[in-house]
Design a protein around this motif. Structure first.
Motif, PDB file in Angstrom:
ATOM      1  N   SER A  97       1.374  -1.080  -0.473  1.00 51.98           N
ATOM      2  CA  SER A  97      -0.056   0.057  -0.048  1.00 51.98           C
ATOM      3  C   SER A  97       1.048   0.793   0.140  1.00 51.98           C
ATOM      4  N   LEU A  98       1.382   1.332  -0.966  1.00 47.76           N
ATOM      5  CA  LEU A  98       2.468   2.677  -1.148  1.00 47.76           C
ATOM      6  C   LEU A  98       1.857   4.131  -1.116  1.00 47.76           C
ATOM      7  N   SER A  99       0.645   4.388  -1.572  1.00 53.29           N
ATOM      8  CA  SER A  99       0.171   5.485  -1.160  1.00 53.29           C
ATOM      9  C   SER A  99      -0.433   5.832  -0.414  1.00 53.29           C
ATOM     10  N   GLU A 100      -0.736   4.887   0.844  1.00 53.54           N
ATOM     11  CA  GLU A 100      -0.654   5.247   2.611  1.00 53.54           C
ATOM     12  C   GLU A 100       0.573   5.337   2.498  1.00 53.54           C
ATOM     13  N   ALA A 101       1.616   4.333   2.632  1.00 53.61           N
ATOM     14  CA  ALA A 101       2.488   4.932   2.479  1.00 53.61           C
ATOM     15  C   ALA A 101       3.390   5.942   2.847  1.00 53.61           C
ATOM     16  N   ARG A 102       3.379   6.680   1.067  1.00 53.60           N
ATOM     17  CA  ARG A 102       3.230   8.277   0.864  1.00 53.60           C
ATOM     18  C   ARG A 102       2.366   9.528   1.947  1.00 53.60           C
ATOM     19  N   ARG A 103       1.147   8.783   2.010  1.00 49.14           N
ATOM     20  CA  ARG A 103       0.618   9.981   2.444  1.00 49.14           C
ATOM     21  C   ARG A 103       0.870  10.152   4.525  1.00 49.14           C
ATOM     22  N   VAL A 104       1.091   8.717   4.743  1.00 47.90           N
ATOM     23  CA  VAL A 104       1.853   8.696   6.198  1.00 47.90           C
ATOM     24  C   VAL A 104       3.306   9.590   6.586  1.00 47.90           C
ATOM     25  N   PHE A 105       4.030   9.838   4.690  1.00 48.13           N
ATOM     26  CA  PHE A 105       5.301  10.223   5.105  1.00 48.13           C
ATOM     27  C   PHE A 105       5.182  11.765   4.876  1.00 48.13           C
ATOM     28  N   ASP A 106       4.452  12.364   4.135  1.00 44.06           N
ATOM     29  CA  ASP A 106       4.296  13.700   4.031  1.00 44.06           C
ATOM     30  C   ASP A 106       3.417  14.221   4.726  1.00 44.06           C
TER      31      ASP A 106
END
Length: 630
Positions: A97-106
C-alpha cells in the motif's frame, strides 16, 4: 513461563511479542498481540506496536497494520515517535500500500533519513523508478543508505543509472560499502562495462574489501559476464588460497560454475560441480540451477537425470527457480511430456517457468503448444515480459503465420512492449520472414530507439525479400546515424548484394569492414564474397580469397568453397595446382573430383582421385572400419 504469570504487564507482553517476531514467528506474534488487546488490562506502548507492525510487514497483514495505525493516531505522543512512524511507513510499503505509505510520509514533519530511504525503496519495489529518483533529489542530505537504495533499485531493474549514482556517491566522499559494490559490479556485468568493472576492482583492493567472499563472488560474476573468463578463473584461484572454510566459499564456487556455463565452458563447469559434490559440500539452489543449465547446454539427459535425483534428495524440487530449470532441461532435450508434468507440479509458476517451457517447445518445433501456452498466459492475466513475447513472434515466423503475428503485435501495443529493442527486432523478423517486409519497415520506422540489432534486422529482412537496393540504402543510413554495425550486419548486407549481383558494392563493403568499422571478416563473410565474385566471373579474385583463407577453414567449409568456385567457373579449370597447395585432405580432392566430373573433365577428375590415394588418406565412400579391415 509467560502463561503462568498472573499479572501480565506491558513489559511482559512486549517482550513476548518482540521475541516471537525476532524468532521468525510473525503469526504467533500477531496472535499474542490480539490476545493482549482482548485482555484489555494493558495498554500497548510504542515498543509493542513496533513489534506487532514488523510482524504485519512479514506476513503482509495490511488490515491489522491499519488498525494499529489507527490506535497510534489517537495518541499524540506516539505520533511524534520517529521510530514508530517509520515502522508504520515500512509496514505500508511491504504490505503493498504505497499510497498510504506516501500519505503518512508527507504528513510526518519529523521524517528522518530512514523515512526517506524507506519510501524511496518502496517506489523501486513498485517499479516506479522515476518517482524514487524525484524523491532522492528532494532529499535534503542523502546518506550512504540513500545512495545504496538508488544503486540497488536501478541495478535490480537492469538500468545503467546505477553506475551514475555510484560515481556521484564516490565524488561526494561517501565510501562505497558491501551494499554498494555488488550492485555496481552486477550492473557492469549486465552491460559488459569491463573497463569500469576493473576500476571498481581496483577500488576494492585499495579499500581491503577483496577478502570478502561476497565481494569476490560479485567480481567473478562481473568478469564472467564481460566474457573475461581467464580473469574470473585467476580471481577464483586467488580466493581458494585464502584460509577460509571450504563450505563458506560456496558463493564463489557458484559464481565460477555459472561463469563457465555462461561462456560455454561446459566441461570445466561439470568438473567443478563434481569437485564440489565429492567434497561433501551441501549444494544450494544456485548450484543446482547452474548444473541444470549445463545439462541443457550439453543436451545430456543422462547427467540431467542424475542432477534431478540430487535435487529431489536435497529437497530443492519445490524451489521455483530450480523447478523452472528442470522444466527447461526436459523441454530443451525434447522430453515435453515430462517437462509439462514438472511444470504442473511446480508450487509457484512464475514467468521464468513459463518462459522455460515456451522456449523448450519452440526449440522442439511444437509451435501449436507455444500458442496454447501464450493464450493460457493471457487468460491467467500473468504479466509477460519482452522475452516471452519475442518467443511467440519467433513461432509465428517459423510457420509464416502473419495473421497470428499481427495479433501478437496488437497485444504488444496494448501491453506497452513496443519500445523494447528485442520486441521491435522480433516484429521486424516476423514480418520479413512472413513476406510482409512493408509492415516490418513500418515497425522499424516507428521504433523509438534504433540500435545495432534493430538496424541489422531490417537490413536482413530487405535482403531476404529481394530488396537489395533498400538494404544498401539502410546500411548507409545506419553508418550516417553513427550506429556501429557488427559481424551479422555486414553478413546481412553482403548477402543482399549476393542476391542482387552487386559486385562493386559488396567489395567496397567487405573492404570497409576492417578499414572503417574494425570488424574482422570471418569465414562466412569471405565465403559470401567468393560466391559473389564467382557469379560475376571474377575467378582470379575468388581464387586469391580462397588462398588467403585456406588455413583458417575446416574440412567441410573448404570443400564447399572449392565446389562453389568450380560450379561457377566457365574457363580453364584443368589446373589443380592451387588446390594442391591448400589442402592435403582426401575429402577436398573428392569434392574437386566430383566437380570436375560434372563438367565432363574426366582426366582432371581422375588426377584428383590419384592425389587423394597418393597422400595415403582414406577414400571417400568408405567407413574407417572398412579401410581398417581391407
Amino acid at each position: 513461563m509467560f502463561d503462568e504469570m498472573r499479572h501480565r504487564n506491558v513489559v511482559s507482553w512486549t517482550t513476548l511479542i518482540s521475541a516471537q517476531t525476532r524468532s521468525g514467528n510473525p503469526d504467533m506474534s500477531i496472535r499474542s498481540f490480539a490476545q493482549m488487546l482482548n485482555d484489555g488490562s494493558t495498554e500497548p506502548n510504542r515498543y509493542t506496536y513496533s513489534a506487532a507492525l514488523k510482524s504485519c510487514s512479514m506476513v503482509g497483514n495490511l488490515q491489522l497494520g491499519k488498525q494499529i495505525h489507527g490506535h497510534v493516531l489517537k495518541n499524540s505522543n506516539l505520533q511524534s515517535d520517529v521510530v514508530l512512524m517509520n515502522t508504520i511507513i515500512d509496514m505500508y510499503v511491504k504490505c503493498g500500500s504505497l499510497s498510504e505509505a506516501r500519505r503518512v510520509f508527507d504528513e510526518f514533519s519529523l521524517a528522518n533519513s530512514t523515512s526517506w530511504n524507506t519510501i524511496i525503496s518502496g517506489y523501486f519495489r513498485e517499479g516506479n523508478a522515476l518517482e524514487a529518483e524525484n524523491l532522492f533529489h528532494n532529499f535534503p542530505i542523502p546518506d550512504a543508505i540513500s545512495y545504496n537504495a538508488m544503486i540497488a533499485g536501478f541495478a535490480e531493474i537492469g538500468s545503467s543509472k546505477a553506475l551514475g549514482y555510484v560515481y556521484l556517491m564516490h565524488s561526494r566522499g561517501i565510501k562505497l560499502d558491501h551494499y554498494t559494490l555488488p550492485c555496481a559490479l552486477k550492473t557492469c556485468g549486465n552491460f559488459k562495462f569491463e573497463k569500469m568493472g576493473k576500476q571498481i576492482h581496483s577500488y576494492i583492493i585499495k579499500c581491503g574489501s577483496v577478502s570478502s567472499c561476497f565481494i569476490g563472488s560479485s567480481l567473478i560474476d562481473m568478469y564472467s559476464n564481460c566474457s573475461q573468463i581467464n580473469d574470473a578463473v585467476k580471481l577464483y584461484d586467488e580466493f581458494l588460497g585464502h584460509k577460509t572454510c571450504f563450505s563458506n566459499k560456496l558463493p564463489l564456487l557458484n559464481s565460477m560454475i555459472s561463469g563457465f556455463v555462461t561462456n560455454g565452458y561446459n566441461i570445466h563447469a561439470l568438473n567443478l560441480i563434481l569437485e564440489v559434490h565429492s567434497s561433501g559440500t551441501q549444494l544450494d539452489h544456485f548450484t543446482f540451477s547452474s548444473a541444470l543449465q549445463l545439462c541443457s547446454n550439453l543436451q545430456c539427459m543422462r547427467i540431467g537425470r542424475q542432477v534431478h535425483g540430487l535435487v529431489i534428495i536435497s529437497g530443492f524440487q519445490i524451489d521455483h527457480i530450480v523447478g523452472s530449470n528442470l522444466v527447461g532441461l526436459y523441454s530443451r532435450c525434447g522430453n515435453l511430456v515430462d517437462a509439462l508434468r514438472l511444470f504442473q507440479d511446480l508450487p509457484q509458476k512464475d514467468i521464468i517457468a513459463w518462459t522455460e517451457l515456451i522456449t523448450g517447445c519452440l526449440l522442439q518445433g511444437s509451435n501449436e503448444l507455444v500458442f496454447y501456452l501464450f493464450r493460457e498466459l493471457i487468460r491467467l492475466k500473468i504479466n509477460l515480459d519482452d522475452f516471452v513475447v519475442s518467443s511467440i513472434l519467433k513461432a509465428c515466423s517459423v510457420i509464416s503465420w502473419v495473421h497470428g503475428g499481427k495479433q501478437v503485435h496488437a497485444y504488444i501495443v496494448k501491453g506497452g512492449f513496443e519500445s523494447e529493442s528485442i520486441t521491435v527486432t522480433s516484429l521486424i523478423d516476423m514480418y520479413s520472414k512472413c513476406g510482409d517486409i512493408d509492415d516490418g519497415f513500418r515497425v522499424f520506422e516507428c521504433a523509438a530507439k534504433k540500435d545495432t540489432v534493430c538496424w541489422t534486422g531490417i537490413i536482413a529482412g530487405c535482403g531476404n525479400n529481394g530488396k537489395a537496393t533498400e538494404a544498401l540504402k539502410l546500411f548507409q543510413e545506419m553508418i550516417k546515424a553513427k550506429v556501429e554495425p557488427n559481424e551479422i550486419t555486414f553478413l546481412s548486407v553482403l548477402s543482399a548484394c549476393r542476391h542482387a549481383g552487386l559486385v562493386e558494392e559488396a567489395c567496397r563493403i567487405f573492404k570497409s569492414m576492417q578499414d572503417s568499422s574494425g570488424v574482422k571478416p570471418r569465414v562466412e563473410h569471405r565465403h559470401c564474397l567468393i560466391d559473389i565474385l564467382c557469379r560475376a566471373g571474377l575467378f582470379n579474385e575468388a581464387k586469391q580469397l580462397i588462398s588467403e583463407m585456406s588455413n583458417k577453414l575446416d574440412e567441410n567449409k573448404q570443400n564447399s568453397l572449392l565446389s562453389d568456385w568450380l560450379i561457377h567457373q566457365n574457363s580453364e579449370i584443368g589446373k589443380v595446382d592451387l588446390f594442391q597447395s591448400i589442402s592435403c585432405d582426401a575429402s577436398s580432392y573428392v569434392a574437386l573430383s566430383n566437380a570436375y566430373a560434372s563438367k565432363g573433365l574426366w582426366d582432371v577428375s581422375a588426377k584428383c582421385r590419384e592425389i587423394s590415394r597418393r597422400v595415403h588418406i582414406k577414400n571417400a565412400g568408405k567407413s574407417w572400419l572398412q579401410i581398417r579391415t581391407q
